[in-house]
Design a protein around this motif. Structure first.
Motif, PDB file in Angstrom:
ATOM      1  N   VAL A   9     -46.528   7.373  12.326  1.00  0.00           N
ATOM      2  CA  VAL A   9     -46.524   6.545  11.116  1.00  0.00           C
ATOM      3  C   VAL A   9     -45.654   7.241  10.073  1.00  0.00           C
ATOM      4  CG1 VAL A   9     -47.896   5.552   9.253  1.00  0.00           C
ATOM      5  CG2 VAL A   9     -48.829   5.621  11.581  1.00  0.00           C
ATOM      6  N   LEU A  10     -44.743   6.495   9.467  1.00  0.00           N
ATOM      7  CA  LEU A  10     -43.880   7.061   8.425  1.00  0.00           C
ATOM      8  C   LEU A  10     -43.893   6.134   7.215  1.00  0.00           C
ATOM      9  CD1 LEU A  10     -41.796   9.186   7.550  1.00  0.00           C
ATOM     10  CD2 LEU A  10     -40.025   7.720   8.538  1.00  0.00           C
ATOM     11  N   THR A  11     -44.203   6.696   6.066  1.00  0.00           N
ATOM     12  CA  THR A  11     -44.260   5.918   4.828  1.00  0.00           C
ATOM     13  C   THR A  11     -43.216   6.455   3.854  1.00  0.00           C
ATOM     14  OG1 THR A  11     -46.637   5.565   5.136  1.00  0.00           O
ATOM     15  CG2 THR A  11     -45.728   5.133   2.940  1.00  0.00           C
ATOM     16  N   THR A  12     -42.392   5.542   3.336  1.00  0.00           N
ATOM     17  CA  THR A  12     -41.366   5.906   2.360  1.00  0.00           C
ATOM     18  C   THR A  12     -41.382   4.890   1.225  1.00  0.00           C
ATOM     19  OG1 THR A  12     -39.614   4.581   3.392  1.00  0.00           O
ATOM     20  CG2 THR A  12     -39.895   6.842   4.186  1.00  0.00           C
ATOM     21  N   SER A  13     -40.718   5.233   0.134  1.00  0.00           N
ATOM     22  CA  SER A  13     -40.594   4.273  -0.966  1.00  0.00           C
ATOM     23  C   SER A  13     -39.841   3.037  -0.476  1.00  0.00           C
ATOM     24  CB  SER A  13     -39.868   4.923  -2.145  1.00  0.00           C
ATOM     25  OG  SER A  13     -38.605   5.425  -1.753  1.00  0.00           O
ATOM     26  N   TRP A  14     -40.159   1.899  -1.083  1.00  0.00           N
ATOM     27  CA  TRP A  14     -39.557   0.627  -0.683  1.00  0.00           C
ATOM     28  C   TRP A  14     -38.174   0.484  -1.325  1.00  0.00           C
ATOM     29  CZ3 TRP A  14     -40.476  -2.817   2.956  1.00  0.00           C
ATOM     30  CH2 TRP A  14     -39.807  -4.054   2.894  1.00  0.00           C
ATOM     31  N   ILE A  15     -37.208   0.038  -0.536  1.00  0.00           N
ATOM     32  CA  ILE A  15     -35.848  -0.186  -1.037  1.00  0.00           C
ATOM     33  C   ILE A  15     -35.694  -1.673  -1.364  1.00  0.00           C
ATOM     34  CG2 ILE A  15     -33.397  -0.184  -0.451  1.00  0.00           C
ATOM     35  CD1 ILE A  15     -34.461   2.578  -0.956  1.00  0.00           C
ATOM     36  N   HIS A  16     -35.453  -1.981  -2.632  1.00  0.00           N
ATOM     37  CA  HIS A  16     -35.217  -3.356  -3.046  1.00  0.00           C
ATOM     38  C   HIS A  16     -33.709  -3.612  -3.010  1.00  0.00           C
ATOM     39  CE1 HIS A  16     -39.368  -3.989  -4.450  1.00  0.00           C
ATOM     40  NE2 HIS A  16     -39.308  -2.732  -4.841  1.00  0.00           N
ATOM     41  N   GLY A  17     -33.235  -4.168  -1.917  1.00  0.00           N
ATOM     42  CA  GLY A  17     -31.802  -4.377  -1.767  1.00  0.00           C
ATOM     43  C   GLY A  17     -31.487  -5.515  -0.822  1.00  0.00           C
ATOM     44  N   THR A  18     -30.201  -5.706  -0.565  1.00  0.00           N
ATOM     45  CA  THR A  18     -29.708  -6.757   0.319  1.00  0.00           C
ATOM     46  C   THR A  18     -29.051  -6.108   1.525  1.00  0.00           C
ATOM     47  OG1 THR A  18     -29.280  -8.165  -1.601  1.00  0.00           O
ATOM     48  CG2 THR A  18     -28.210  -8.772   0.473  1.00  0.00           C
ATOM     49  N   LYS A  19     -29.436  -6.535   2.712  1.00  0.00           N
ATOM     50  CA  LYS A  19     -28.851  -5.950   3.920  1.00  0.00           C
ATOM     51  C   LYS A  19     -27.357  -6.262   4.000  1.00  0.00           C
ATOM     52  CE  LYS A  19     -33.001  -5.565   6.660  1.00  0.00           C
ATOM     53  NZ  LYS A  19     -33.734  -5.961   7.858  1.00  0.00           N
ATOM     54  N   MET A  20     -26.602  -5.268   4.430  1.00  0.00           N
ATOM     55  CA  MET A  20     -25.144  -5.395   4.424  1.00  0.00           C
ATOM     56  C   MET A  20     -24.654  -6.027   5.726  1.00  0.00           C
ATOM     57  SD  MET A  20     -24.272  -1.845   2.438  1.00  0.00           S
ATOM     58  CE  MET A  20     -22.520  -1.963   2.717  1.00  0.00           C
ATOM     59  N   ARG A  21     -24.981  -7.317   5.854  1.00  0.00           N
ATOM     60  CA  ARG A  21     -24.580  -8.052   7.045  1.00  0.00           C
ATOM     61  C   ARG A  21     -23.606  -9.170   6.706  1.00  0.00           C
ATOM     62  NH1 ARG A  21     -30.361  -9.138   9.951  1.00  0.00           N
ATOM     63  NH2 ARG A  21     -30.547  -7.192  11.116  1.00  0.00           N
ATOM     64  N   ASP A  22     -23.951  -9.927   5.681  1.00  0.00           N
ATOM     65  CA  ASP A  22     -23.242 -11.163   5.384  1.00  0.00           C
ATOM     66  C   ASP A  22     -22.554 -11.059   4.027  1.00  0.00           C
ATOM     67  OD1 ASP A  22     -22.436 -13.758   4.770  1.00  0.00           O
ATOM     68  OD2 ASP A  22     -24.149 -14.667   5.780  1.00  0.00           O
ATOM     69  N   ARG A  23     -21.231 -11.147   4.043  1.00  0.00           N
ATOM     70  CA  ARG A  23     -20.464 -11.039   2.798  1.00  0.00           C
ATOM     71  C   ARG A  23     -20.870 -12.120   1.793  1.00  0.00           C
ATOM     72  NH1 ARG A  23     -15.411  -8.629   1.893  1.00  0.00           N
ATOM     73  NH2 ARG A  23     -14.305  -9.416   0.068  1.00  0.00           N
ATOM     74  N   GLN A  24     -21.120 -13.344   2.282  1.00  0.00           N
ATOM     75  CA  GLN A  24     -21.490 -14.432   1.374  1.00  0.00           C
ATOM     76  C   GLN A  24     -22.846 -14.167   0.715  1.00  0.00           C
ATOM     77  OE1 GLN A  24     -19.236 -16.654   0.590  1.00  0.00           O
ATOM     78  NE2 GLN A  24     -17.912 -15.632   2.089  1.00  0.00           N
ATOM     79  N   GLU A  25     -23.764 -13.573   1.449  1.00  0.00           N
ATOM     80  CA  GLU A  25     -25.071 -13.242   0.868  1.00  0.00           C
ATOM     81  C   GLU A  25     -24.912 -12.173  -0.212  1.00  0.00           C
ATOM     82  OE1 GLU A  25     -29.507 -11.635   2.185  1.00  0.00           O
ATOM     83  OE2 GLU A  25     -27.948 -11.941   3.698  1.00  0.00           O
ATOM     84  N   LEU A  26     -24.041 -11.210   0.024  1.00  0.00           N
ATOM     85  CA  LEU A  26     -23.788 -10.186  -0.984  1.00  0.00           C
ATOM     86  C   LEU A  26     -23.214 -10.806  -2.257  1.00  0.00           C
ATOM     87  CD1 LEU A  26     -22.220  -7.377   1.245  1.00  0.00           C
ATOM     88  CD2 LEU A  26     -24.529  -7.446   0.320  1.00  0.00           C
ATOM     89  N   LYS A  27     -22.280 -11.732  -2.091  1.00  0.00           N
ATOM     90  CA  LYS A  27     -21.676 -12.381  -3.258  1.00  0.00           C
ATOM     91  C   LYS A  27     -22.703 -13.230  -3.995  1.00  0.00           C
ATOM     92  CE  LYS A  27     -16.816 -12.488  -1.914  1.00  0.00           C
ATOM     93  NZ  LYS A  27     -15.629 -13.347  -1.666  1.00  0.00           N
ATOM     94  N   ALA A  28     -23.607 -13.873  -3.232  1.00  0.00           N
ATOM     95  CA  ALA A  28     -24.643 -14.685  -3.871  1.00  0.00           C
ATOM     96  C   ALA A  28     -25.562 -13.823  -4.739  1.00  0.00           C
ATOM     97  CB  ALA A  28     -25.453 -15.424  -2.807  1.00  0.00           C
ATOM     98  N   GLN A  29     -25.715 -12.555  -4.379  1.00  0.00           N
ATOM     99  CA  GLN A  29     -26.531 -11.621  -5.164  1.00  0.00           C
ATOM    100  C   GLN A  29     -25.710 -10.923  -6.248  1.00  0.00           C
ATOM    101  OE1 GLN A  29     -29.836 -11.258  -4.787  1.00  0.00           O
ATOM    102  NE2 GLN A  29     -29.856 -12.789  -3.152  1.00  0.00           N
ATOM    103  N   ARG A  30     -24.473 -11.413  -6.461  1.00  0.00           N
ATOM    104  CA  ARG A  30     -23.557 -10.850  -7.473  1.00  0.00           C
ATOM    105  C   ARG A  30     -23.232  -9.379  -7.191  1.00  0.00           C
ATOM    106  NH1 ARG A  30     -22.960 -14.320 -11.755  1.00  0.00           N
ATOM    107  NH2 ARG A  30     -24.498 -16.015 -11.924  1.00  0.00           N
ATOM    108  N   LEU A  31     -23.089  -9.072  -5.907  1.00  0.00           N
ATOM    109  CA  LEU A  31     -22.701  -7.728  -5.492  1.00  0.00           C
ATOM    110  C   LEU A  31     -21.217  -7.730  -5.119  1.00  0.00           C
ATOM    111  CD1 LEU A  31     -25.852  -7.003  -3.327  1.00  0.00           C
ATOM    112  CD2 LEU A  31     -25.344  -6.025  -5.562  1.00  0.00           C
TER     113      LEU A  31
END
Length: 328
Positions: free
Chosen positions: A237-259
């Motif tokens: 079991v491994l517990t870490t802080s949660w990362i609030h981000g967007t997975k770097m898969r889809d360029r359009q999704e990144l742009k939709a998040q204003r990244l």
């Protein structure tokens, strides 16, 4: 918890009731896949290619963790795999069937010594992601602090040990019949794969890796590494802080998040070169499921978070200096 091909082979040979049914299952599945690829692989019909991609995905998923890991590696190699197959193979990164939630709760209790109700203020009934070796829950600690809890799949050490012996045997026997660039040194490649798998299922090792990696980028605001919660982590079991981000898969999704994709790429390239040429310690599994784009920007650098530190590696100082000299 260590990969030992000779010892593991002797262990399995003494248990034919284990390896014979599994060997038949592997050969049957791979033979069916190869026949499908030979008969329809050259088709120009996009629907045929989509069906082949789904067949490949289903075959690797059904064969289990070792084969899923191979598929994950292929999913990041558009130079080896058709572009229209990659979309299906990326599902192997963190979109696999989850295992039973009750087993996950039992694993947490056994490893951490208390039920989840005592350890977490809120622990969901469904994981947010499931990968080859474990599944991840988004849980909340007391005090509104969100964490990622990775729980290992059951009986994993046995499954990996059994399948690595069979994969190595088939690989060594089949190597002479493969093209030179595939068959040469195949046994050594499989051994390296096996060693990395057994390191990856030791979450104590992964916690150490995450903290070492975090220290390297401590002064870099463009790169984020989740903090390990040591009191809520153990071997499975491994517990870490949660990362609030967007997975770097889809360029359009990144742009939709204003990244800003070019800024994110710049950070990814620079941090990768730093790991290899400056630090000599690098993330060895940087597929899109393990990289998140975060909001904000530092100069011309986008903000990127790395997760999953089961596969890390080092490069010697002499090799690092040789590479640096070659680049210069």
């Amino acid at each position: 918890m260590r990969y030992a091909p000779g010892k593991d082979a002797r262990w399995l040979l003494l248990r034919p009731w284990i390896y014979l049914p599994r060997l038949f299952q592997i050969i049957w599945a791979l033979t069916g896949l190869v026949v499908s690829l030979l008969l329809r692989g050259r088709s120009k019909d996009s629907e045929v290619q989509r069906k082949l991609a789904r067949t490949l995905l289903r075959t690797l998923t059904n064969l289990g963790p070792c084969f899923i890991k191979v598929g994950q590696a292929l999913s990041t190699r558009p130079d080896l795999i058709r572009r229209d197959w990659l979309d299906e193979l990326t599902k192997l990164q963190d979109d696999l069937p989850s295992f039973d939630h009750a087993i996950a709760l039992q694993t947490v209790e056994e490893e951490l010594g208390a039920p989840v109700e005592q350890l977490f203020e809120d622990f969901p009934d469904v994981p947010v992601a499931a990968a080859s070796l474990g599944q991840v829950y988004k849980a909340r600690l007391h005090g509104q602090h969100w964490v990622a809890v990775k729980v290992q799949r059951p009986n994993l050490a046995f499954i990996l040990r059994r399948d690595m012996v069979l994969i190595r045997t088939l690989g060594v026997l089949g190597a002479p019949f493969l093209p030179l660039n595939l068959g040469f040194g195949l046994g050594e490649i499989i051994d390296e794969f096996g060693r990395s798998l057994f390191e990856e299922i030791d979450y104590y090792c992964e916690a150490d890796n995450a903290e070492r990696f975090s220290a390297l980028f401590a002064d870099n605001p463009a790169v984020t590494i989740p903090k390990v919660e040591r009191l809520l982590s153990a071997r499975r079991v491994l517990t870490t802080s949660w990362i609030h981000g967007t997975k770097m898969r889809d360029r359009q999704e990144l742009k939709a998040q204003r990244l800003n994709p070019p800024a994110l790429i710049r950070t990814g390239v620079i941090s990768g070169l730093q790991q290899l040429l400056e630090y000599g310690y690098f993330h060895a599994d940087p597929h899109p499921g393990n990289l998140f784009a975060l909001s904000g920007q530092t100069g011309d650098l986008g903000h990127v978070a790395y997760v999953d530190f089961g596969m890390m590696d080092s490069i010697s100082n002499s090799d690092r200096l040789t590479l640096t000299g070659a680049v210069v």
